[in-house]
Scaffold this active site. Structure first.
Site, PDB file in Angstrom:
ATOM      1  N   GLN A 206     -22.834  11.517 -31.916  1.00 19.53           N
ATOM      2  CA  GLN A 206     -23.735  12.152 -31.115  1.00 19.53           C
ATOM      3  C   GLN A 206     -24.271  11.377 -30.288  1.00 19.53           C
ATOM      4  O   GLN A 206     -24.954  11.603 -29.375  1.00 19.53           O
ATOM      5  CB  GLN A 206     -24.813  12.905 -31.815  1.00 19.53           C
ATOM      6  CG  GLN A 206     -24.604  13.904 -32.788  1.00 19.53           C
ATOM      7  CD  GLN A 206     -25.823  14.585 -33.569  1.00 19.53           C
ATOM      8  OE1 GLN A 206     -26.044  14.042 -34.483  1.00 19.53           O
ATOM      9  NE2 GLN A 206     -26.548  15.583 -33.095  1.00 19.53           N
TER      10      GLN A 206
ATOM     11  N   HIS B 275     -24.839  18.604 -42.745  1.00 15.92           N
ATOM     12  CA  HIS B 275     -24.730  18.986 -41.166  1.00 15.92           C
ATOM     13  C   HIS B 275     -24.143  17.656 -40.565  1.00 15.92           C
ATOM     14  O   HIS B 275     -23.214  17.685 -39.710  1.00 15.92           O
ATOM     15  CB  HIS B 275     -26.415  19.237 -40.712  1.00 15.92           C
ATOM     16  CG  HIS B 275     -26.329  19.463 -39.147  1.00 15.92           C
ATOM     17  ND1 HIS B 275     -26.981  20.360 -38.674  1.00 15.92           N
ATOM     18  CD2 HIS B 275     -25.987  18.432 -38.392  1.00 15.92           C
ATOM     19  CE1 HIS B 275     -26.804  20.242 -37.342  1.00 15.92           C
ATOM     20  NE2 HIS B 275     -26.396  19.195 -37.168  1.00 15.92           N
ATOM     21  N   GLU B 276     -24.575  16.772 -40.992  1.00 11.92           N
ATOM     22  CA  GLU B 276     -24.304  15.341 -40.456  1.00 11.92           C
ATOM     23  C   GLU B 276     -23.018  14.730 -40.805  1.00 11.92           C
ATOM     24  O   GLU B 276     -22.140  14.273 -40.135  1.00 11.92           O
ATOM     25  CB  GLU B 276     -25.317  14.259 -40.963  1.00 11.92           C
ATOM     26  CG  GLU B 276     -26.796  14.321 -40.843  1.00 11.92           C
ATOM     27  CD  GLU B 276     -26.960  14.920 -39.170  1.00 11.92           C
ATOM     28  OE1 GLU B 276     -26.394  14.394 -38.122  1.00 11.92           O
ATOM     29  OE2 GLU B 276     -28.028  15.641 -39.114  1.00 11.92           O
TER      30      GLU B 276
ATOM     31  N   GLY C  18     -32.076  14.041 -38.693  1.00 12.53           N
ATOM     32  CA  GLY C  18     -30.496  13.501 -38.830  1.00 12.53           C
ATOM     33  C   GLY C  18     -29.948  13.049 -37.528  1.00 12.53           C
ATOM     34  O   GLY C  18     -30.226  13.631 -36.534  1.00 12.53           O
TER      35      GLY C  18
ATOM     36  N   HIS D 197     -20.504  16.320 -38.767  1.00 14.76           N
ATOM     37  CA  HIS D 197     -20.398  15.939 -37.289  1.00 14.76           C
ATOM     38  C   HIS D 197     -19.154  14.746 -37.259  1.00 14.76           C
ATOM     39  O   HIS D 197     -18.548  14.536 -36.213  1.00 14.76           O
ATOM     40  CB  HIS D 197     -21.567  15.028 -36.981  1.00 14.76           C
ATOM     41  CG  HIS D 197     -22.427  15.803 -36.096  1.00 14.76           C
ATOM     42  ND1 HIS D 197     -22.394  16.611 -35.017  1.00 14.76           N
ATOM     43  CD2 HIS D 197     -23.951  16.366 -36.609  1.00 14.76           C
ATOM     44  CE1 HIS D 197     -23.584  17.178 -34.643  1.00 14.76           C
ATOM     45  NE2 HIS D 197     -24.450  17.024 -35.487  1.00 14.76           N
TER      46      HIS D 197
ATOM     47  N   CYS E 104     -29.753  21.152 -33.673  1.00 12.11           N
ATOM     48  CA  CYS E 104     -29.283  20.058 -33.661  1.00 12.11           C
ATOM     49  C   CYS E 104     -29.391  19.333 -32.394  1.00 12.11           C
ATOM     50  O   CYS E 104     -29.572  19.920 -31.293  1.00 12.11           O
ATOM     51  CB  CYS E 104     -27.332  20.329 -33.537  1.00 12.11           C
ATOM     52  SG  CYS E 104     -26.464  18.821 -33.512  1.00 12.11           S
ATOM     53  N   LEU E 105     -29.456  18.038 -32.294  1.00 13.20           N
ATOM     54  CA  LEU E 105     -30.159  17.284 -31.271  1.00 13.20           C
ATOM     55  C   LEU E 105     -29.147  17.426 -30.121  1.00 13.20           C
ATOM     56  O   LEU E 105     -29.477  17.221 -28.921  1.00 13.20           O
ATOM     57  CB  LEU E 105     -30.196  15.943 -31.484  1.00 13.20           C
ATOM     58  CG  LEU E 105     -31.604  15.632 -32.230  1.00 13.20           C
ATOM     59  CD1 LEU E 105     -31.934  14.203 -32.766  1.00 13.20           C
ATOM     60  CD2 LEU E 105     -33.016  16.147 -31.678  1.00 13.20           C
TER      61      LEU E 105
HETATM   62 NI    NI Z   1     -26.324  18.052 -35.481  1.00 13.10          NI
END
Ligand code: NI
Length: 197
Positions: free
Chosen positions: A51, A137-138, A46, A141, A93-94
């Site tokens: 991000q 999670h997304e 995701g 953000h 998380c990226l």
């Molecule tokens: Ni993330």
């Protein structure tokens, strides 16, 4: 269509609330393609617009496994309209390279959003599946909330951040979720899964 640089924990745009999309314009469509390209390039499941430094309410998810065809899912202006149950999710998380920790999540969510063509849809994800956890999670953000704000073990989270040269926990950002905390304390131990979202 291009691969963007991912904003890392400590950079401002990750903590900024994102703005609603007024129209799924050509510009937004390009953003969606960039999110997908950047997510796939980094083997994520995701990725949310903040991000890549764009504070607009868009995220993408693909929870297909390696032996399945790609299944990109696009969420514009998402709203979580129902949530229930509780589960433990071991997440990464990226924006936090190589850092993983267990977090509190709802087990079931129902989300309403627009797709990449601006059409409304409703999706239900149940049983603490990767999709159910990834949506939460997304979605977070877009409000400047990060997975570590839901951490279960402060010591483990701090250690993961430190080990990976990331800034420390921001204690004022930790989400107060007593009902989830209580439900999780009653859960049997679960097997750990690691995913970057
Ligand atoms: Ni993330």
């Amino acid at each position: 269509m291009s691969i963007k640089k991912i904003v890392k924990y400590g950079e401002a745009s990750l903590r900024q609330p994102s703005k609603e999309v007024h129209k799924v314009s050509q510009k937004i469509k390009v953003l969606i393609e960039d999110l997908l390209d950047t997510m796939y390039k980094n083997n994520g499941v995701g990725l949310a617009a903040p991000q890549i430094g764009e504070n607009v309410r868009v995220f993408v998810i693909d929870v297909s496994t390696n032996d399945e065809p790609l299944n990109p899912m696009v969420f514009v202006n998402p709203k979580i309209i129902k949530k229930s149950g509780a589960c433990i999710s071991n997440e990464g998380c990226l924006s936090f390279p190589n850092a993983y920790t267990s977090v509190k999540r709802y087990q079931n969510v129902m989300v309403k959003a627009l797709d990449r063509n601006g059409r409304a849809f409703v999706l239900e994800a149940k049983d603490g599946t990767l999709l159910a956890r990834c949506i939460q999670h997304e979605f977070d953000h877009l409000d400047g909330v990060l997975f570590i704000d839901h951490m279960i073990n402060r010591f483990d989270a701090e250690e993961q951040l430190k080990k990976n040269d990331l800034p420390p926990l921001e204690l004022d950002k930790i989400v107060d979720e007593p009902e989830l905390t209580e439900a999780i304390e009653k859960l049997p131990k679960e097997e750990k899964k690691e995913e970057d979202a």
